[in-house]
Scaffold this active site. Structure first.
Site, PDB file in Angstrom:
ATOM      1  N   ARG A   1      45.573  47.100  36.352  1.00 52.46           N
ATOM      2  CA  ARG A   1      46.161  47.677  37.560  1.00 52.46           C
ATOM      3  C   ARG A   1      46.795  49.007  37.181  1.00 52.46           C
ATOM      4  O   ARG A   1      48.013  49.149  37.086  1.00 52.46           O
ATOM      5  CB  ARG A   1      47.210  46.744  38.186  1.00 52.46           C
ATOM      6  CG  ARG A   1      46.692  45.418  38.678  1.00 52.46           C
ATOM      7  CD  ARG A   1      46.083  45.382  40.075  1.00 52.46           C
ATOM      8  NE  ARG A   1      44.761  45.935  40.229  1.00 52.46           N
ATOM      9  CZ  ARG A   1      43.986  45.704  41.309  1.00 52.46           C
ATOM     10  NH1 ARG A   1      44.397  44.910  42.281  1.00 52.46           N
ATOM     11  NH2 ARG A   1      42.820  46.268  41.424  1.00 52.46           N
TER      12      ARG A   1
ATOM     13  N   PHE B   1      37.176  49.807  39.991  1.00 52.56           N
ATOM     14  CA  PHE B   1      37.681  48.822  39.023  1.00 52.56           C
ATOM     15  C   PHE B   1      36.854  47.545  39.002  1.00 52.56           C
ATOM     16  O   PHE B   1      36.801  46.850  37.988  1.00 52.56           O
ATOM     17  CB  PHE B   1      39.158  48.485  39.316  1.00 52.56           C
ATOM     18  CG  PHE B   1      39.391  47.923  40.698  1.00 52.56           C
ATOM     19  CD1 PHE B   1      39.572  48.778  41.783  1.00 52.56           C
ATOM     20  CD2 PHE B   1      39.428  46.565  40.921  1.00 52.56           C
ATOM     21  CE1 PHE B   1      39.772  48.266  43.063  1.00 52.56           C
ATOM     22  CE2 PHE B   1      39.630  46.040  42.194  1.00 52.56           C
ATOM     23  CZ  PHE B   1      39.801  46.902  43.268  1.00 52.56           C
TER      24      PHE B   1
ATOM     25  N   PHE C   1      47.432  49.865  48.411  1.00 53.08           N
ATOM     26  CA  PHE C   1      46.636  48.787  47.841  1.00 53.08           C
ATOM     27  C   PHE C   1      45.180  49.228  47.923  1.00 53.08           C
ATOM     28  O   PHE C   1      44.776  49.897  48.869  1.00 53.08           O
ATOM     29  CB  PHE C   1      46.854  47.439  48.521  1.00 53.08           C
ATOM     30  CG  PHE C   1      46.084  46.369  47.802  1.00 53.08           C
ATOM     31  CD1 PHE C   1      46.499  45.943  46.550  1.00 53.08           C
ATOM     32  CD2 PHE C   1      44.897  45.865  48.314  1.00 53.08           C
ATOM     33  CE1 PHE C   1      45.744  45.028  45.824  1.00 53.08           C
ATOM     34  CE2 PHE C   1      44.146  44.938  47.590  1.00 53.08           C
ATOM     35  CZ  PHE C   1      44.574  44.520  46.344  1.00 53.08           C
ATOM     36  N   THR C   2      44.395  48.824  46.924  1.00 52.04           N
ATOM     37  CA  THR C   2      43.033  49.343  46.751  1.00 52.04           C
ATOM     38  C   THR C   2      42.177  49.248  48.023  1.00 52.04           C
ATOM     39  O   THR C   2      41.718  50.268  48.547  1.00 52.04           O
ATOM     40  CB  THR C   2      42.349  48.574  45.605  1.00 52.04           C
ATOM     41  OG1 THR C   2      42.458  47.173  45.864  1.00 52.04           O
ATOM     42  CG2 THR C   2      42.995  48.893  44.268  1.00 52.04           C
TER      43      THR C   2
ATOM     44  N   ASP D   1      51.066  43.999  55.697  1.00 48.17           N
ATOM     45  CA  ASP D   1      50.112  43.250  54.892  1.00 48.17           C
ATOM     46  C   ASP D   1      50.859  41.983  54.475  1.00 48.17           C
ATOM     47  O   ASP D   1      51.718  42.015  53.607  1.00 48.17           O
ATOM     48  CB  ASP D   1      49.665  44.060  53.675  1.00 48.17           C
ATOM     49  CG  ASP D   1      48.628  43.297  52.862  1.00 48.17           C
ATOM     50  OD1 ASP D   1      48.722  42.047  52.803  1.00 48.17           O
ATOM     51  OD2 ASP D   1      47.735  43.925  52.279  1.00 48.17           O
TER      52      ASP D   1
ATOM     53  N   TYR E   1      29.464  26.905  66.911  1.00 50.94           N
ATOM     54  CA  TYR E   1      29.425  28.368  66.798  1.00 50.94           C
ATOM     55  C   TYR E   1      30.616  28.987  67.526  1.00 50.94           C
ATOM     56  O   TYR E   1      31.233  29.935  67.044  1.00 50.94           O
ATOM     57  CB  TYR E   1      28.120  28.928  67.390  1.00 50.94           C
ATOM     58  CG  TYR E   1      27.993  30.416  67.129  1.00 50.94           C
ATOM     59  CD1 TYR E   1      27.400  30.878  65.965  1.00 50.94           C
ATOM     60  CD2 TYR E   1      28.528  31.344  68.027  1.00 50.94           C
ATOM     61  CE1 TYR E   1      27.324  32.233  65.693  1.00 50.94           C
ATOM     62  CE2 TYR E   1      28.451  32.707  67.767  1.00 50.94           C
ATOM     63  CZ  TYR E   1      27.857  33.146  66.603  1.00 50.94           C
ATOM     64  OH  TYR E   1      27.792  34.483  66.332  1.00 50.94           O
TER      65      TYR E   1
ATOM     66  N   LYS F   1      45.471  34.018  49.383  1.00 48.47           N
ATOM     67  CA  LYS F   1      46.687  34.022  48.551  1.00 48.47           C
ATOM     68  C   LYS F   1      47.691  32.995  49.088  1.00 48.47           C
ATOM     69  O   LYS F   1      47.462  31.800  48.956  1.00 48.47           O
ATOM     70  CB  LYS F   1      47.283  35.437  48.509  1.00 48.47           C
ATOM     71  CG  LYS F   1      46.533  36.394  47.579  1.00 48.47           C
ATOM     72  CD  LYS F   1      45.306  36.982  48.193  1.00 48.47           C
ATOM     73  CE  LYS F   1      44.762  38.189  47.471  1.00 48.47           C
ATOM     74  NZ  LYS F   1      43.554  38.728  48.107  1.00 48.47           N
TER      75      LYS F   1
HETATM   76  N1  PM9 Z   1      43.950  41.177  46.405  1.00 47.35           N
HETATM   77  C1  PM9 Z   1      44.077  40.632  44.125  1.00 47.35           C
HETATM   78  O1  PM9 Z   1      43.554  40.159  43.126  1.00 47.35           O
HETATM   79  C2  PM9 Z   1      41.828  40.512  45.320  1.00 47.35           C
HETATM   80  C3  PM9 Z   1      41.044  41.385  44.400  1.00 47.35           C
HETATM   81  S1  PM9 Z   1      41.577  43.055  44.202  1.00 47.35           S
HETATM   82  C4  PM9 Z   1      41.019  43.818  45.666  1.00 47.35           C
HETATM   83  O2  PM9 Z   1      45.290  40.968  44.173  1.00 47.35           O
HETATM   84  C5  PM9 Z   1      46.586  42.682  49.331  1.00 47.35           C
HETATM   85  C6  PM9 Z   1      48.034  42.904  49.092  1.00 47.35           C
HETATM   86  C7  PM9 Z   1      45.806  42.074  48.381  1.00 47.35           C
HETATM   87  C8  PM9 Z   1      44.406  41.892  48.625  1.00 47.35           C
HETATM   88  C9  PM9 Z   1      43.546  41.361  47.651  1.00 47.35           C
HETATM   89  C10 PM9 Z   1      43.898  42.319  49.870  1.00 47.35           C
HETATM   90  C11 PM9 Z   1      42.445  42.155  50.207  1.00 47.35           C
HETATM   91  C12 PM9 Z   1      44.724  42.914  50.784  1.00 47.35           C
HETATM   92  N2  PM9 Z   1      46.043  43.080  50.493  1.00 47.35           N
HETATM   93  O3  PM9 Z   1      40.592  40.167  48.709  1.00 47.35           O
HETATM   94  O4  PM9 Z   1      39.765  40.991  50.879  1.00 47.35           O
HETATM   95  O5  PM9 Z   1      46.356  41.671  47.242  1.00 47.35           O
HETATM   96  O6  PM9 Z   1      40.897  38.804  50.782  1.00 47.35           O
HETATM   97  O7  PM9 Z   1      42.202  40.829  50.476  1.00 47.35           O
HETATM   98  C13 PM9 Z   1      43.300  40.785  45.334  1.00 47.35           C
HETATM   99  P1  PM9 Z   1      40.769  40.170  50.186  1.00 47.35           P
END
Ligand code: PM9
Length: 465
Positions: free
Chosen positions: A389, A456, A131-132, A222, A79, A265
């Protein structure tokens, strides 16, 4: 026998071979028609079993190496104080150069912690395009995002090599208009997802650093695709070609105070993320807050094995031969599609090829959701799943309640890392061509269900009669 002519430009291949395969299934047109209706014409709502080639996202969809899988077996599932956490800290310190690490379950967990820690109600957060999830967390903390990306980023046809760059004059105006005390940090995306996976130059990052330092404002990056950004710097920025991607990444990070990271990523894993910082005070607060929302500060929602896989993935991700092949595959697909005269965002981005749905469906106004429809048509044609997008992703303005109308109305063909072959890319390109050839007769969509947050993901649509 005639003389064999060896091409002057030789082919390249991925620096790996396949050890395990996962079957994929091509469905019939009737099955796809039923599936997209059931999914409300939203590719996020399809079952992945009904998808043939899945280019929805590069998030959490990478293939791990044998070395990463071996690391999974060395998970220390304590843990508190798991040894894998310390391996992850060492990997981040070595390759990104930040001192402190707060693990989170994925990128938005880190965005939540950073936003809650730094943003006060009424603050303004300038950044190079929204970014969303990032913007939503800034808004939920009481902040307002202001876009300070260069104007070229909004033009799909502009060939600017660093379309992710910050417009320095725009940034300085935002700081002057609001006062430095209202700006908790500048949010620097590298690369910029919503602009088409476009990079930020080292020169621009340095200029942002100098400008913000004059006002005492920190810069948080980011870093989700910062390795891809470093590769573009190596390839495109004068004076950088002799450096390794690893060196460029460290240099880029040194121009920032910390970062949020979606480990799903660049770092080549299926789940995980982190917030990193050089600021001991921020670390103290964030590593306390993380225990409320994510988990103890030495796991933050990840299993020990996940942290080990990410530590190893980070080391693999910064290798020049890996990143060259990864982006090379994206360019292969993009060049094939663009070669047929189909409009895409130029230059081709790091993680995806972005189709210009506004240009392809030029008979559809934006509030009839051209990109949403284009993604659905690609699925119907050959079972290829892509992501909208455009206007749907942009959501509504919290102040007015109206749709936001982004200039970019795109469909993203996102390439998972180390997953698909060149033959898959050929199938995708041909499907894009088939859908493009019947573009004039394609109708728009109506939104029939709209959730409150990040619409979305879950919105539902119906085709116009
Ligand atoms: N990106 C993408 O498909 C996941 C689904 S859409 C919200 O591109 C950036 C630049 C991203 C991103 C996720 C996140 C969030 C932050 N910054 O999905 O929570 O491209 O791990 O990361 C998506 P998490």
């Amino acid at each position: 026998m005639s003389e064999l002519s060896v091409p002057s430009r030789r082919s390249w291949a991925e620096p790996w071979k396949v050890k395990v395969v996962e079957p994929v299934r091509l469905t019939t047109p009737e099955q796809r028609e039923a599936a997209i209706r059931e999914a409300g014409w939203n590719t996020f709502l399809l079952r992945s079993d009904d998808v043939y080639i899945d280019l929805l996202t590069d998030s959490g969809t990478s293939a791990m190496s044998d070395n990463q899988w071996a690391g999974m077996m060395l998970g220390d599932e304590a843990y508190a104080g798991s040894r894998n956490f310390y391996h992850l800290v060492e990997a981040v310190q070595e390759h990104y150069g930040y001192r402190y690490l707060v693990p989170t379950h994925q990128g938005r967990g880190a965005e939540h912690i950073l936003s809650q820690t730094l943003i006060k109600p009424g603050d303004v957060v300038p950044g190079n395009m929204y970014f969303t999830t990032t913007r939503l967390h800034q808004e939920l903390a009481g902040g307002r995002f202001v876009d300070v990306i260069i104007p070229e980023a909004h033009d799909p046809a502009s060939e600017h090599p660093f379309k992710g760059n910050v417009d320095l004059d725009a940034l300085e105006s935002v700081i002057r208009e609001n006062g430095k005390d209202r700006i908790p940090y500048v949010c620097l995306h590298a690369t910029v997802n919503m602009a088409g996976g476009q990079p930020v130059s080292l020169e621009n990052a340095r200029a942002v650093r100098e400008l913000t330092a004059r006002y005492g404002i920190p810069v948080y990056m980011d870093a989700t695709r910062a390795v891809e950004n470093a590769y573009f710097i190596q390839q495109r920025e004068p004076g950088q070609s002799a450096k390794s991607v690893k060196e460029i990444l460290r240099e880029f990070c040194s121009l920032t105070d910390g970062c949020t990271m979606s480990g799903k990523k660049d770092p080549l894993v299926n789940i995980g993320g982190w917030l990193a910082t050089n600021d001991p005070a921020l670390y103290e607060e964030a590593s306390n807050l993380v225990v409320v929302y994510e988990g103890l500060h030495t796991y933050g929602g990840m299993a020990g094995r996940d942290m080990e896989a990410m530590a190893r993935g980070i080391a693999e991700s910064v290798q020049d031969d890996h990143i060259r092949a990864r982006i090379g595959q994206v360019e292969y697909l993009g060049n094939k599609i663009a070669g047929w005269g189909i409009p895409i965002v130029k230059p081709i981005g790091g993680h995806a090829v972005y189709l210009d749905a506004r240009a392809i469906y030029d008979h559809l106004p934006q509030d009839r959701f051209p990109a949403q429809m284009l993604a659905a048509q690609l699925y119907l044609d050959a079972g290829v799943r892509a992501m909208e997008r455009g206007i749907v992703s942009a959501g509504r303005d919290p102040a007015t309640g109206d749709h936001r109308y982004p200039r970019l109305e795109l469909v993203r063909l996102t390439i998972p890392r180390r997953v698909y072959t060149q033959a898959h890319m050929d199938v995708v390109a041909e499907s894009v061509a088939a859908v493009y050839s019947v573009r004039k007769s394609t109708p728009g969509l109506r939104m029939v269900y709209e959730p409150k947050y990040l619409r979305f993901f879950q919105a539902r649509f119906e085709p116009e009669a």
